[in-house]
Design a protein around this motif. Sequence first.
Motif, PDB file in Angstrom:
ATOM      1  N   LYS A  28       0.835  -1.189   0.000  1.00  0.00           N
ATOM      2  CA  LYS A  28       0.000   0.000   0.000  1.00  0.00           C
ATOM      3  C   LYS A  28       0.876   1.248   0.000  1.00  0.00           C
ATOM      4  O   LYS A  28       2.077   1.165   0.261  1.00  0.00           O
ATOM      5  N   PRO A  29       0.280   2.402  -0.305  1.00  0.00           N
ATOM      6  CA  PRO A  29       1.077   3.636  -0.313  1.00  0.00           C
ATOM      7  C   PRO A  29       1.781   3.849   1.022  1.00  0.00           C
ATOM      8  O   PRO A  29       1.262   3.497   2.080  1.00  0.00           O
ATOM      9  N   ALA A  30       2.968   4.440   0.945  1.00  0.00           N
ATOM     10  CA  ALA A  30       3.764   4.663   2.151  1.00  0.00           C
ATOM     11  C   ALA A  30       4.443   6.027   2.080  1.00  0.00           C
ATOM     12  O   ALA A  30       4.753   6.526   0.999  1.00  0.00           O
ATOM     13  N   LEU A  31       4.655   6.596   3.256  1.00  0.00           N
ATOM     14  CA  LEU A  31       5.366   7.860   3.375  1.00  0.00           C
ATOM     15  C   LEU A  31       6.445   7.677   4.432  1.00  0.00           C
ATOM     16  O   LEU A  31       6.157   7.218   5.541  1.00  0.00           O
ATOM     17  N   VAL A  32       7.669   8.024   4.078  1.00  0.00           N
ATOM     18  CA  VAL A  32       8.797   7.881   4.988  1.00  0.00           C
ATOM     19  C   VAL A  32       9.432   9.252   5.195  1.00  0.00           C
ATOM     20  O   VAL A  32       9.700   9.970   4.225  1.00  0.00           O
ATOM     21  N   TYR A  33       9.661   9.575   6.460  1.00  0.00           N
ATOM     22  CA  TYR A  33      10.360  10.811   6.823  1.00  0.00           C
ATOM     23  C   TYR A  33      11.767  10.438   7.250  1.00  0.00           C
ATOM     24  O   TYR A  33      11.958   9.742   8.239  1.00  0.00           O
ATOM     25  N   THR A  34      12.756  10.875   6.485  1.00  0.00           N
ATOM     26  CA  THR A  34      14.149  10.638   6.810  1.00  0.00           C
ATOM     27  C   THR A  34      14.682  11.915   7.441  1.00  0.00           C
ATOM     28  O   THR A  34      15.084  12.848   6.754  1.00  0.00           O
ATOM     29  N   SER A  35      14.641  11.948   8.759  1.00  0.00           N
ATOM     30  CA  SER A  35      15.029  13.138   9.503  1.00  0.00           C
ATOM     31  C   SER A  35      16.532  13.183   9.713  1.00  0.00           C
ATOM     32  O   SER A  35      17.154  12.154   9.973  1.00  0.00           O
ATOM     33  N   PRO A  36      17.123  14.377   9.636  1.00  0.00           N
ATOM     34  CA  PRO A  36      18.542  14.481   9.940  1.00  0.00           C
ATOM     35  C   PRO A  36      18.820  14.254  11.435  1.00  0.00           C
ATOM     36  O   PRO A  36      19.929  13.947  11.825  1.00  0.00           O
ATOM     37  N   SER A  37      17.775  14.371  12.251  1.00  0.00           N
ATOM     38  CA  SER A  37      17.908  14.148  13.690  1.00  0.00           C
ATOM     39  C   SER A  37      17.083  12.928  14.094  1.00  0.00           C
ATOM     40  O   SER A  37      15.856  12.948  13.998  1.00  0.00           O
ATOM     41  N   PRO A  38      17.713  11.844  14.554  1.00  0.00           N
ATOM     42  CA  PRO A  38      16.965  10.635  14.915  1.00  0.00           C
ATOM     43  C   PRO A  38      15.917  10.866  16.005  1.00  0.00           C
ATOM     44  O   PRO A  38      14.926  10.165  16.077  1.00  0.00           O
ATOM     45  N   ASP A  39      16.123  11.875  16.842  1.00  0.00           N
ATOM     46  CA  ASP A  39      15.165  12.166  17.918  1.00  0.00           C
ATOM     47  C   ASP A  39      13.864  12.763  17.391  1.00  0.00           C
ATOM     48  O   ASP A  39      12.848  12.736  18.071  1.00  0.00           O
ATOM     49  N   ALA A  40      13.897  13.304  16.178  1.00  0.00           N
ATOM     50  CA  ALA A  40      12.732  14.005  15.633  1.00  0.00           C
ATOM     51  C   ALA A  40      11.899  13.133  14.696  1.00  0.00           C
ATOM     52  O   ALA A  40      10.984  13.615  14.062  1.00  0.00           O
ATOM     53  N   THR A  41      12.211  11.865  14.607  1.00  0.00           N
ATOM     54  CA  THR A  41      11.497  10.999  13.677  1.00  0.00           C
ATOM     55  C   THR A  41      10.225  10.447  14.315  1.00  0.00           C
ATOM     56  O   THR A  41      10.267   9.890  15.411  1.00  0.00           O
ATOM     57  N   PRO A  42       9.070  10.610  13.630  1.00  0.00           N
ATOM     58  CA  PRO A  42       7.836  10.061  14.173  1.00  0.00           C
ATOM     59  C   PRO A  42       7.851   8.534  14.120  1.00  0.00           C
ATOM     60  O   PRO A  42       8.618   7.933  13.379  1.00  0.00           O
ATOM     61  N   GLY A  43       6.992   7.924  14.923  1.00  0.00           N
ATOM     62  CA  GLY A  43       6.911   6.471  14.944  1.00  0.00           C
ATOM     63  C   GLY A  43       6.459   5.905  13.619  1.00  0.00           C
ATOM     64  O   GLY A  43       7.041   4.971  13.091  1.00  0.00           O
ATOM     65  N   ARG A  44       5.434   6.501  13.038  1.00  0.00           N
ATOM     66  CA  ARG A  44       4.879   5.972  11.796  1.00  0.00           C
ATOM     67  C   ARG A  44       4.041   7.035  11.125  1.00  0.00           C
ATOM     68  O   ARG A  44       3.390   7.839  11.795  1.00  0.00           O
TER      69      ARG A  44
END
Length: 143
Positions: free
Chosen positions: A106-122
């Motif tokens: 299914k469609p997916a959206l990925v956030y590749t944050s430069p800061s690992p602390d700022a990445t959402p769970g899903r």
Amino acid sequence: MSVHGIGIDILHVPRLATLIKRRGLSKLASRILSPIELDAFHSLTSRRSENKKALPANERDPMEPVVRFLGVRWAVKEAAYKALYPLRPTWKELTYTSFDTKNGLKPALVYTSPSPDATPGRLHVSASHDGEYIVASVLAEFG
């Protein structure tokens, strides 16, 4: 699951087509697409240019799928900005992949944050298009 935010966006495709004419297709694509999306875009545009010569005169605009490709990603990313606030991802830190019938994904959206602390769970994403409109919604969860 803890909901961080919900975002929605609607795009009037002729507005994007005007922007493409003003800025240029490749320039706009390289500004808003992640590297993975840009590879898919180049594949789509090269297939379109190869098949353009074979289209009958009454065929739909051969650029329509290309504009829709960009439009869906534009709307998805705008919806993601709203869902992720106060995080402020860049265009290129968000990567959208559409429904893959071959692999059943299914469609997916990925956030590749430069800061690992700022990445959402899903991130959950839905996009649809009909005629001159594209709509997208994103739900961001943390935890």
